[in-house]
Design an enzyme around this catalytic site. Structure first.
Site, PDB file in Angstrom:
ATOM      1  N   ARG B  51       0.825  -1.208   0.000  1.00  0.00           N
ATOM      2  CA  ARG B  51       0.000   0.000   0.000  1.00  0.00           C
ATOM      3  C   ARG B  51       0.865   1.267   0.000  1.00  0.00           C
ATOM      4  NH1 ARG B  51      -5.177   0.123   1.489  1.00  0.00           N
ATOM      5  NH2 ARG B  51      -5.019  -2.067   2.055  1.00  0.00           N
ATOM      6  N   THR B  52       1.789   1.325   0.939  1.00  0.00           N
ATOM      7  CA  THR B  52       2.638   2.517   1.066  1.00  0.00           C
ATOM      8  C   THR B  52       3.557   2.659  -0.143  1.00  0.00           C
ATOM      9  OG1 THR B  52       2.583   2.303   3.465  1.00  0.00           O
ATOM     10  CG2 THR B  52       4.312   3.681   2.558  1.00  0.00           C
ATOM     11  N   LYS B  80      22.476 -10.854   2.392  1.00  0.00           N
ATOM     12  CA  LYS B  80      23.864 -11.325   2.490  1.00  0.00           C
ATOM     13  C   LYS B  80      24.572 -10.693   3.693  1.00  0.00           C
ATOM     14  CE  LYS B  80      24.240 -11.829  -2.527  1.00  0.00           C
ATOM     15  NZ  LYS B  80      23.848 -10.656  -3.334  1.00  0.00           N
ATOM     16  N   ARG B 101      11.484   2.052   4.040  1.00  0.00           N
ATOM     17  CA  ARG B 101      10.661   1.305   4.996  1.00  0.00           C
ATOM     18  C   ARG B 101      11.569   0.247   5.607  1.00  0.00           C
ATOM     19  NH1 ARG B 101       4.947   1.095   6.175  1.00  0.00           N
ATOM     20  NH2 ARG B 101       4.451  -0.962   6.950  1.00  0.00           N
ATOM     21  N   HIS B 129       5.637   6.876  11.178  1.00  0.00           N
ATOM     22  CA  HIS B 129       5.194   6.732   9.791  1.00  0.00           C
ATOM     23  C   HIS B 129       4.634   8.101   9.392  1.00  0.00           C
ATOM     24  CE1 HIS B 129       3.945   5.030   6.141  1.00  0.00           C
ATOM     25  NE2 HIS B 129       2.972   4.231   6.540  1.00  0.00           N
TER      26      HIS B 129
END
Ligand SMILES: [Zn+2]
Lengths: 152, 303
Positions: B51-52, B80, B101, B129
């Site tokens: 969504r974001t 890694k 994010r 957020h």
């Protein structure tokens, strides 16, 4: 003459006397200052009577003067402590321990999901409360209170 | 840290919040432009959030920018064992802006200190957020015509819900009155109540979702998330406590609007969706305009 009265265990010629440590914080202070690994002469007084603290502890360290970051560490575990700097058996300077506004690289963040607990990131806090001490993490913004402060 | 990053909603002053909302309304009138022509935006999603990510990528595309990056950590070099510092340093060389994010809290703040380009936080664990908060503010501004002197009702998980905490901080600039409706287990944390006390902002706590909402200008619903609970029994106890139904809206103000950060589970009954007071789907669309405005400000663009 007041200075003479405090030097009850044995007199330090040159060095530091940390007084007014709450007795139950003595071992925390030893740990944060790394006293166990010093070569210097050190004496401890434990469960001494104090009108302010009930039972207090005192640490005398020969030929050592605390650096700023050591004073900051001390402030986090024993904010009531007083530092006496001794030169030629006399108290040359008395300082109250000042809780700093910011602390870096000293304490751990209480939040296990914080970036500082998962990657190589030096911790940074704003001190948002001073008695009791409350640290706010610069990264995750969570609060760490006095009881949960773990010194790195 | 470079000054143009947006990591936490508290990075914006009241004036900056209003400035961004104004820019967002310009983008709403005219979403397509070429202001990002020749610019590369790195979209680094160390955990998936479709969504974001789509909202950001739509915003960037509508401004004519190019996107590089990854949509979950398994397709990045972090699997890694590369540190966030090294990934950020590498990407910093390639791009003009980083959207990040990350599941770890404080990750975006750290990245903003490592990078020379601005970093926009698209969510760091349960912490911040801020672009969600800005779209909430834009939705409130648009539906009420102002942010000042509103009755804001927050319902559901007020303990773990980061969106309500950030919204509370942001709204504190605008003389609000808050009402918190939640079960005892999920009440607003003490730290936020002390924050409001210090600013002399009134708040009232309720445990019932009833006609108390008739005073509301904004009804901000949240979902109760299973993953926030250490004990699954606790979750089962509270998950169905507050469900908003259309019949409960009869006595509410005509101008009242219902917001929800989406996705919902069952906390808003589908019979509410057709009520004109339901605003949560338009709210999501506002996210594109708001993110365009945030990018505009981060890159110091001019019309
Ligand atoms: Zn932290």
């Amino acid at each position: 003459m007041a200075a003479k009265k405090e030097l009850q265990v044995s007199a330090v010629e040159n060095g530091t006397v940390i007084d007014h440590i709450p007795a139950d914080k003595l071992f925390d202070v030893i740990n944060v200052l790394g006293i166990q690994s010093l070569e210097n002469t050190v004496t401890f007084g434990y469960n001494l009577v104090s009108s302010k603290l009930g039972k207090k502890a005192i640490i005398k360290i020969w030929d050592k003067f605390l650096k700023d970051d050591e004073v900051n560490k001390l402030a986090l575990v024993a904010p009531t402590a007083k530092i006496n700097i001794i030169k030629d058996f006399e108290v040359a300077e008395k300082k109250a321990v000042m809780v700093p506004k910011h602390v870096e690289g000293i304490a751990k963040c209480v939040n296990p999901k914080c970036i500082t607990n998962n990657q190589k990131v030096r911790t940074k806090f704003d001190v948002v409360g001073s008695s009791p001490i409350v640290l706010k993490c610069h990264y995750c913004e969570k609060l760490t209170d006095q009881e949960h402060i773990v010194i790195i | 840290m470079n000054k143009r990053s947006l990591v936490s909603i508290t990075d914006y002053s009241k004036e900056e919040i209003l400035e961004v909302l104004k820019i967002a309304s310009e983008f709403e009138k005219n979403p397509n432009c070429n202001l990002l022509a020749g610019k590369v935006v790195a979209s680094l999603f160390f955990e998936p959030s479709t969504r974001t990510r789509l909202s950001f990528e739509t915003a960037i595309s509508r401004m004519g920018g190019r996107i590089v990056g990854f949509s979950d950590a398994s397709s990045s070099s972090t699997t890694k064992g590369e540190s966030l510092k090294d990934t950020t340093k590498m990407v910093d060389n390639y791009c003009d802006l980083i959207v990040m994010r990350h599941p770890l809290e404080g990750a975006a703040r750290f990245a903003s200190e490592v990078a020379s380009v601005p970093v926009i936080n698209a969510g760091d664990g349960a912490n911040q957020h801020p672009t969600q908060t800005m779209l909430d503010l834009y939705s409130i501004y648009k539906t009420q015509g102002t942010l000042e002197n509103l009755n804001i009702f927050m319902v559901g998980d007020l303990k773990y819900g980061r969106t309500v905490h950030s919204l509370l901080q942001a709204m504190s600039h605008f003389n609000p009155t808050f009402h918190f409706i939640s079960p005892k287990e999920l009440e607003m944390p003490q730290a936020y109540k002390l924050f409001l006390d210090e600013l002399h902002i009134p708040y009232y706590e309720h445990t019932e979702l009833d006609d108390v909402i008739n005073d509301a200008d904004i009804l901000y619903m949240t979902r109760v998330q299973r993953e926030r609970f250490a004990d699954p029994l606790e979750y089962e106890k509270v998950k169905n406590v507050y469900i908003l139904k259309n019949s409960m809206l009869a006595g509410t103000k005509d101008t009242m609007r219902i917001l929800h950060p989406l996705p919902r589970v069952n906390e808003i009954d589908e019979d509410v969706d057709d009520n004109k007071k339901a605003y949560y789907f338009q709210q999501a669309l506002n996210g594109v305009y708001t993110r365009q405005a945030i990018i505009f400000k981060a890159l110091d663009l001019k019309w």
